[in-house]
Design an enzyme around this catalytic site. Structure first.
Site, PDB file in Angstrom:
ATOM      1  N   HIS A 172      32.132  40.118  41.656  1.00 41.37           N
ATOM      2  CA  HIS A 172      32.839  40.785  40.890  1.00 41.37           C
ATOM      3  C   HIS A 172      32.904  40.419  39.296  1.00 41.37           C
ATOM      4  CE1 HIS A 172      37.270  42.404  40.178  1.00 41.37           C
ATOM      5  NE2 HIS A 172      36.796  42.544  39.113  1.00 41.37           N
ATOM      6  N   GLU A 208      32.066  44.605  42.842  1.00 40.00           N
ATOM      7  CA  GLU A 208      33.527  44.964  42.592  1.00 40.00           C
ATOM      8  C   GLU A 208      33.445  44.996  40.947  1.00 40.00           C
ATOM      9  OE1 GLU A 208      35.891  42.700  46.053  1.00 40.00           O
ATOM     10  OE2 GLU A 208      36.159  42.270  43.757  1.00 40.00           O
ATOM     11  N   HIS A 217      41.885  39.919  49.020  1.00 40.65           N
ATOM     12  CA  HIS A 217      42.849  39.174  48.256  1.00 40.65           C
ATOM     13  C   HIS A 217      43.579  38.484  48.836  1.00 40.65           C
ATOM     14  CE1 HIS A 217      43.876  37.975  43.959  1.00 40.65           C
ATOM     15  NE2 HIS A 217      42.734  38.705  43.764  1.00 40.65           N
TER      16      HIS A 217
HETATM   17  N1  PXP Z   1      39.137  42.154  46.342  1.00 37.95           N
HETATM   18  C1  PXP Z   1      39.056  42.368  44.980  1.00 37.95           C
HETATM   19  C2  PXP Z   1      39.018  43.703  44.392  1.00 37.95           C
HETATM   20  C3  PXP Z   1      39.334  41.248  44.051  1.00 37.95           C
HETATM   21  O1  PXP Z   1      39.133  41.270  42.717  1.00 37.95           O
HETATM   22  C4  PXP Z   1      39.120  39.934  44.802  1.00 37.95           C
HETATM   23  C5  PXP Z   1      39.113  38.694  43.918  1.00 37.95           C
HETATM   24  O2  PXP Z   1      37.853  38.733  42.909  1.00 37.95           O
HETATM   25  C6  PXP Z   1      38.763  39.824  46.026  1.00 37.95           C
HETATM   26  C7  PXP Z   1      38.979  41.019  46.757  1.00 37.95           C
HETATM   27  C8  PXP Z   1      38.735  38.443  46.714  1.00 37.95           C
HETATM   28  O3  PXP Z   1      39.885  37.922  46.586  1.00 37.95           O
HETATM   29  P1  PXP Z   1      40.073  36.338  46.981  1.00 37.95           P
HETATM   30  O4  PXP Z   1      39.351  35.395  45.931  1.00 37.95           O
HETATM   31  O5  PXP Z   1      41.575  36.097  46.966  1.00 37.95           O
HETATM   32  O6  PXP Z   1      39.725  36.118  48.299  1.00 37.95           O
END
Ligand code: PXP
Length: 244
Positions: A43, A70, A190
């Site tokens: 990301h 992302e 997330h």
């Molecule tokens: N999905 C998105 C859109 C995110 O921004 C993130 C964090 O970068 C994640 C998933 C993954 O989240 P986590 O790091 O809490 O597992």
């Protein structure tokens, strides 16, 4: 099967903190795949404090499972993903400088804008996904954007899970069923972790992929990356068995 895509932003954060190339993100990505990950996610944010835009081209060269990029669809982001098309792009409505993603798209009011972004990505052969909250209007709006998939923002689930798992997942289960009925593919991510993942995935009909970064990389400090990837895969495998 529910795919595990490992988000490597926190690995990039450690690399960037010393200005050299250690840990080597590209090596870590290929090792994650060797250890069983079924996808790699980064990301790149506008300040590039985690993954950088130039990581996209380098990962595209080596990732053999599924590369998911992302980010907020800035001009720079779109230029990079169109120049080095990954398997999937997940659009996130983050403001510049945001600590982490904390809400989904308003697909009702931003439908036309999303459509204008999604069309060229799909024309370039990239699967699209948009980050959303689990609400019926948002899912209906998502269909109208033309996106292939949605990614449910699971932060609120993870937050409520320790107090009341059933209440925490209810909205997501309903939204997942609705997304399936609408013909949307379903991802989620997330704050998923070893404690909440099995329960979450078992209650998500149609869930195809989770992307997990922060908890997985933190767990790797104790258990090692190879073990941790197997532990997360086992959660997903158990969830599929429980779903029946
Ligand atoms: N999905 C998105 C859109 C995110 O921004 C993130 C964090 O970068 C994640 C998933 C993954 O989240 P986590 O790091 O809490 O597992």
């Amino acid at each position: 099967m529910i795919r595990l895509s490992v988000n490597l932003n926190k690995v990039a954060l450690i690399r960037n903190s010393r200005g050299a190339n250690y840990p080597d993100l590209i090596q870590v990505a290929t090792d994650c795949e060797r250890f069983g990950a079924q996808g790699i996610t980064i990301h790149p944010r506008p300040d590039q404090r985690h993954a950088r835009y130039d990581d996209v081209a380098a990962l595209k060269e080596v990732v053999t499972t599924e590369l998911n990029i992302e980010g907020y669809p800035s001009e720079k982001f779109l230029e990079v993903v169109l120049a080095h098309p990954p398997h999937q792009v997940t659009l996130v409505p983050d403001a510049p400088g945001q600590l982490t993603s904390d809400h989904g798209w308003d697909t009702v009011n931003r439908r036309d804008e999303l459509r204008r972004i999604i069309d060229p990505l799909k024309a370039a052969g990239i699967r699209t996904s948009i980050f959303v909250d689990p609400s019926p209007e948002i899912l209906e709006g998502a269909v109208a954007t033309g996106t292939d998939r949605i990614e449910f923002y699971t932060g609120p689930f993870a937050h409520q899970y320790p107090q009341n798992p059933q209440a925490a997942v209810e909205k997501f289960t309903k939204a997942s069923q609705m997304a399936m009925d609408l013909g949307l593919g379903i991802n989620a991510g997330h704050d998923l972790n070893l404690d909440n993942l099995t329960f979450f995935a078992a209650n998500m009909p149609g869930l195809q992929e989770v992307s997990i970064g922060h908890a997985l990389v933190s767990d790797a400090l104790y258990f090692g990356l190879a073990n941790v990837i197997q532990m997360y895969l086992r959660c997903l495998h158990n969830a599929v068995s429980l779903r029946g």
